[in-house]
Write an enzyme that holds these catalytic residues in place. Structure first.
Site, PDB file in Angstrom:
ATOM      1  N   LYS A  22       0.834  -1.205   0.000  1.00  0.00           N
ATOM      2  CA  LYS A  22       0.000   0.000   0.000  1.00  0.00           C
ATOM      3  C   LYS A  22       0.866   1.251   0.000  1.00  0.00           C
ATOM      4  O   LYS A  22       0.631   2.191  -0.759  1.00  0.00           O
ATOM      5  CB  LYS A  22      -0.906  -0.008   1.228  1.00  0.00           C
ATOM      6  CG  LYS A  22      -1.517   1.341   1.605  1.00  0.00           C
ATOM      7  CD  LYS A  22      -2.239   1.248   2.936  1.00  0.00           C
ATOM      8  CE  LYS A  22      -2.784   2.595   3.401  1.00  0.00           C
ATOM      9  NZ  LYS A  22      -1.754   3.490   3.945  1.00  0.00           N
ATOM     10  N   ASN A  23       1.897   1.266   0.846  1.00  0.00           N
ATOM     11  CA  ASN A  23       2.703   2.464   1.014  1.00  0.00           C
ATOM     12  C   ASN A  23       3.647   2.720  -0.150  1.00  0.00           C
ATOM     13  O   ASN A  23       4.255   3.787  -0.236  1.00  0.00           O
ATOM     14  CB  ASN A  23       3.494   2.389   2.320  1.00  0.00           C
ATOM     15  CG  ASN A  23       2.600   2.496   3.540  1.00  0.00           C
ATOM     16  OD1 ASN A  23       1.503   3.028   3.469  1.00  0.00           O
ATOM     17  ND2 ASN A  23       3.049   1.958   4.656  1.00  0.00           N
ATOM     18  N   ARG A  92      -4.302  10.766   4.136  1.00  0.00           N
ATOM     19  CA  ARG A  92      -3.099  11.571   4.300  1.00  0.00           C
ATOM     20  C   ARG A  92      -2.256  11.618   3.024  1.00  0.00           C
ATOM     21  O   ARG A  92      -1.725  12.656   2.655  1.00  0.00           O
ATOM     22  CB  ARG A  92      -2.274  10.977   5.446  1.00  0.00           C
ATOM     23  CG  ARG A  92      -0.965  11.688   5.738  1.00  0.00           C
ATOM     24  CD  ARG A  92      -1.219  12.958   6.484  1.00  0.00           C
ATOM     25  NE  ARG A  92       0.005  13.687   6.739  1.00  0.00           N
ATOM     26  CZ  ARG A  92       0.037  14.890   7.307  1.00  0.00           C
ATOM     27  NH1 ARG A  92      -1.082  15.448   7.687  1.00  0.00           N
ATOM     28  NH2 ARG A  92       1.158  15.511   7.502  1.00  0.00           N
ATOM     29  N   CYS A 116      -5.564   8.793   9.284  1.00  0.00           N
ATOM     30  CA  CYS A 116      -5.634   8.338  10.669  1.00  0.00           C
ATOM     31  C   CYS A 116      -5.165   9.432  11.611  1.00  0.00           C
ATOM     32  O   CYS A 116      -4.193  10.135  11.338  1.00  0.00           O
ATOM     33  CB  CYS A 116      -4.762   7.095  10.868  1.00  0.00           C
ATOM     34  SG  CYS A 116      -5.435   5.600  10.117  1.00  0.00           S
ATOM     35  N   ARG A 121       1.581  15.208  12.430  1.00  0.00           N
ATOM     36  CA  ARG A 121       2.102  14.857  11.111  1.00  0.00           C
ATOM     37  C   ARG A 121       2.079  16.055  10.158  1.00  0.00           C
ATOM     38  O   ARG A 121       1.441  16.036   9.104  1.00  0.00           O
ATOM     39  CB  ARG A 121       1.312  13.691  10.512  1.00  0.00           C
ATOM     40  CG  ARG A 121       1.409  12.441  11.356  1.00  0.00           C
ATOM     41  CD  ARG A 121       1.100  11.200  10.577  1.00  0.00           C
ATOM     42  NE  ARG A 121      -0.299  11.080  10.222  1.00  0.00           N
ATOM     43  CZ  ARG A 121      -0.807  10.070   9.550  1.00  0.00           C
ATOM     44  NH1 ARG A 121      -0.042   9.077   9.165  1.00  0.00           N
ATOM     45  NH2 ARG A 121      -2.089  10.015   9.267  1.00  0.00           N
ATOM     46  N   ASP A 305       4.262   1.178  12.080  1.00  0.00           N
ATOM     47  CA  ASP A 305       3.046   0.575  11.541  1.00  0.00           C
ATOM     48  C   ASP A 305       2.823  -0.852  12.027  1.00  0.00           C
ATOM     49  O   ASP A 305       1.775  -1.440  11.760  1.00  0.00           O
ATOM     50  CB  ASP A 305       3.077   0.589  10.007  1.00  0.00           C
ATOM     51  CG  ASP A 305       2.649   1.931   9.432  1.00  0.00           C
ATOM     52  OD1 ASP A 305       2.287   2.826  10.212  1.00  0.00           O
ATOM     53  OD2 ASP A 305       2.673   2.072   8.199  1.00  0.00           O
ATOM     54  N   ILE A 327       7.778   7.739  16.798  1.00  0.00           N
ATOM     55  CA  ILE A 327       7.378   8.333  15.519  1.00  0.00           C
ATOM     56  C   ILE A 327       6.114   9.180  15.653  1.00  0.00           C
ATOM     57  O   ILE A 327       6.099  10.356  15.304  1.00  0.00           O
ATOM     58  CB  ILE A 327       7.171   7.246  14.451  1.00  0.00           C
ATOM     59  CG1 ILE A 327       8.410   6.345  14.356  1.00  0.00           C
ATOM     60  CG2 ILE A 327       6.858   7.881  13.102  1.00  0.00           C
ATOM     61  CD1 ILE A 327       9.672   7.057  13.939  1.00  0.00           C
ATOM     62  N   ARG A 397      -8.586   0.201   4.906  1.00  0.00           N
ATOM     63  CA  ARG A 397      -7.677   1.143   4.240  1.00  0.00           C
ATOM     64  C   ARG A 397      -6.335   0.500   3.909  1.00  0.00           C
ATOM     65  O   ARG A 397      -5.643   0.945   2.987  1.00  0.00           O
ATOM     66  CB  ARG A 397      -7.432   2.370   5.138  1.00  0.00           C
ATOM     67  CG  ARG A 397      -8.619   3.313   5.265  1.00  0.00           C
ATOM     68  CD  ARG A 397      -8.234   4.574   6.036  1.00  0.00           C
ATOM     69  NE  ARG A 397      -7.013   5.140   5.489  1.00  0.00           N
ATOM     70  CZ  ARG A 397      -5.939   5.455   6.218  1.00  0.00           C
ATOM     71  NH1 ARG A 397      -5.936   5.259   7.508  1.00  0.00           N
ATOM     72  NH2 ARG A 397      -4.879   5.968   5.638  1.00  0.00           N
TER      73      ARG A 397
END
Length: 423
Positions: A22-23, A92, A116, A121, A305, A327, A397
């Site tokens: 996904k990322n 995001r 989220c 961020r 994550d 983070i 998601r």
């Protein structure tokens, strides 16, 4: 809205295949804005965030088809440089269109993004980078307004190795003639995948001997065809789920070295593993689960994550475990829900202390974010009785057909909508 019913206590056994990352695929899809030529991407997971990204590309003027894991993107009239808030607020990663649109139009209007609620961020790292490239960045009525008479290559040092900012600036610089150098960049595998695509499109991007990213941009970029790298967060999540349920599960089509820290932590906790070139076999065990202390960090450190999923696992450890979250300042949202299931967790600022319990019990809980939602799924698999999870759209998601994949391993997870289904 959909919910999950999870019957706990079932042994997990079998094989689960990792999907595309996904990322990685989200910024790669956005990179199609850098060209008018056809762009084809394979191994694209059917996720809510992916579908939102495809809607964004369509709203900007692209023609998009998505079939059997392959996305084809072509030009469909004039490209636009503004986005509606209704799309941006959902995710995001929508802010990643800023770099390509700025590079192509020298101006763009992008609403500040959603996603989220893990903390502030801020997008200031992106904006400071755009300013170094010659853009003016202003915020007005919830929109970021970018403009430049001319963009120039530059040397940019990120104040934090942000994955999103690294990708955004890479995409922008790829369409600026000359050599841009990015320092203190993110080093996640997803960055490598975006780099591979941009190089296929005609840019020249490489990491020098100092670990800096050197981007030799071009006046124009061509189309490309690419297959997305395996999702290390999805594969890691199933490894943790198998460990928590003391299952016998082989996670295939993954890249084990991308989860090297997680694998070390699993072994330290006493989970037996067989690690192959493209698989990890989580084996069953009878002894106690050993508590560990982890600290999240940018890659190659322990991934933030995977932190909520690890918290669910440590809830069943034989002793006290700790998690130091460095983070995101608000990434312990799953902790109160795990406590509802019988976990013993105390959080204070960035530190979570978990005293392992012998058993979790099913409860009615609520997912508040993507990875925390999957942590509740893991807890539900191990709990005694039935767990009902609300707001599973968060899980959707980032995980494709999680109930299908888990049920194929022997779990009993049912998706239902209380407003439509009669139970």
């Amino acid at each position: 809205m959909d919910r999950f019913l999870v019957e706990g206590g079932r042994k997990l056994k079998g094989t689960v295949k990792a999907g595309g990352s996904k990322n990685a695929c989200l910024p790669i899809l956005v990179a199609s804005l850098l060209t008018d030529e056809p762009f084809i991407l394979h191994r694209v997971p059917n996720l809510r965030d992916v579908r939102t990204t495809l809607k964004i590309l369509t709203a900007l003027g692209k023609k998009v088809t998505f079939q059997n894991g392959t996305v084809t993107i072509t030009a469909d009239g004039a490209l636009k440089n503004t986005l509606p808030y209704e799309l941006v607020k959902q995710m995001r990663a929508s802010f990643w269109v800023a770099g390509p649109l700025l590079a192509r139009f020298k101006e763009a209007v992008i609403p500040l993004p959603g996603g989220c609620a893990l903390g502030a961020r801020p997008v200031d790292i992106h904006l400071k980078g755009f300013e170094r490239l010659g853009a003016s960045c202003q915020t007005e009525r919830g929109n970021v307004i970018l403009s430049a008479e001319k963009l120039e290559p530059a040397k940019i040092t990120l104040r934090f190795p942000s994955v999103g900012a690294t990708q955004n600036l890479m995409m922008c610089a790829a369409l600026i003639e000359g050599e841009t150098v990015l320092e203190n960049v993110a080093k996640e595998p997803e960055i490598d995948d975006v780099t591979a695509v941009l190089n296929k499109m005609g840019a020249e991007i490489f990491a020098d001997d100092k670990g800096r990213l050197v981007i030799r941009g071009q006046k124009t970029l061509r189309g490309a065809e690419h297959t997305v790298v395996a999702d290390r967060i999805e594969s890691g999540s199933y490894m943790i789920a198998a460990a928590a349920a003391r299952g016998d599960v082989r996670v295939e089509d993954c890249v084990p070295e991308h989860n090297s820290i997680l694998l070390e932590c699993l072994q330290e906790a006493g989970v037996p593993l067989e690690i192959g070139p493209n698989y990890v076999h989580v084996k069953p065990y009878d002894g106690p689960l050993k508590p560990t202390r982890i600290k999240t960090a940018p890659y190659p450190g322990f991934a933030t994550d995977l932190q909520p999923q690890w918290m669910a696992l440590m809830s069943l450890a034989d002793g006290a475990a700790e998690i130091d979250e460095t983070i995101f300042e608000n990434r312990f949202m799953a902790a109160p829900e795990l406590v509802r299931m019988g976990a013993d967790i105390v959080t204070e600022k960035t530190l979570a202390r978990i005293n392992g319990v012998k058993e979790l019990s099913g409860a009615h809980v609520m997912a508040s974010d993507l990875r925390g939602g999957f942590a509740l799924l893991i807890a539900g698999l191990c709990a005694k009785g039935t767990t009902e999870i609300e707001r599973v759209y968060h899980i959707d998601r980032g995980y494709e057909d999680p109930e299908g994949k888990l049920n194929a391993l022997g779990a009993n997870v049912t998706r239902y909508n209380p407003d439509k289904d009669d139970f």
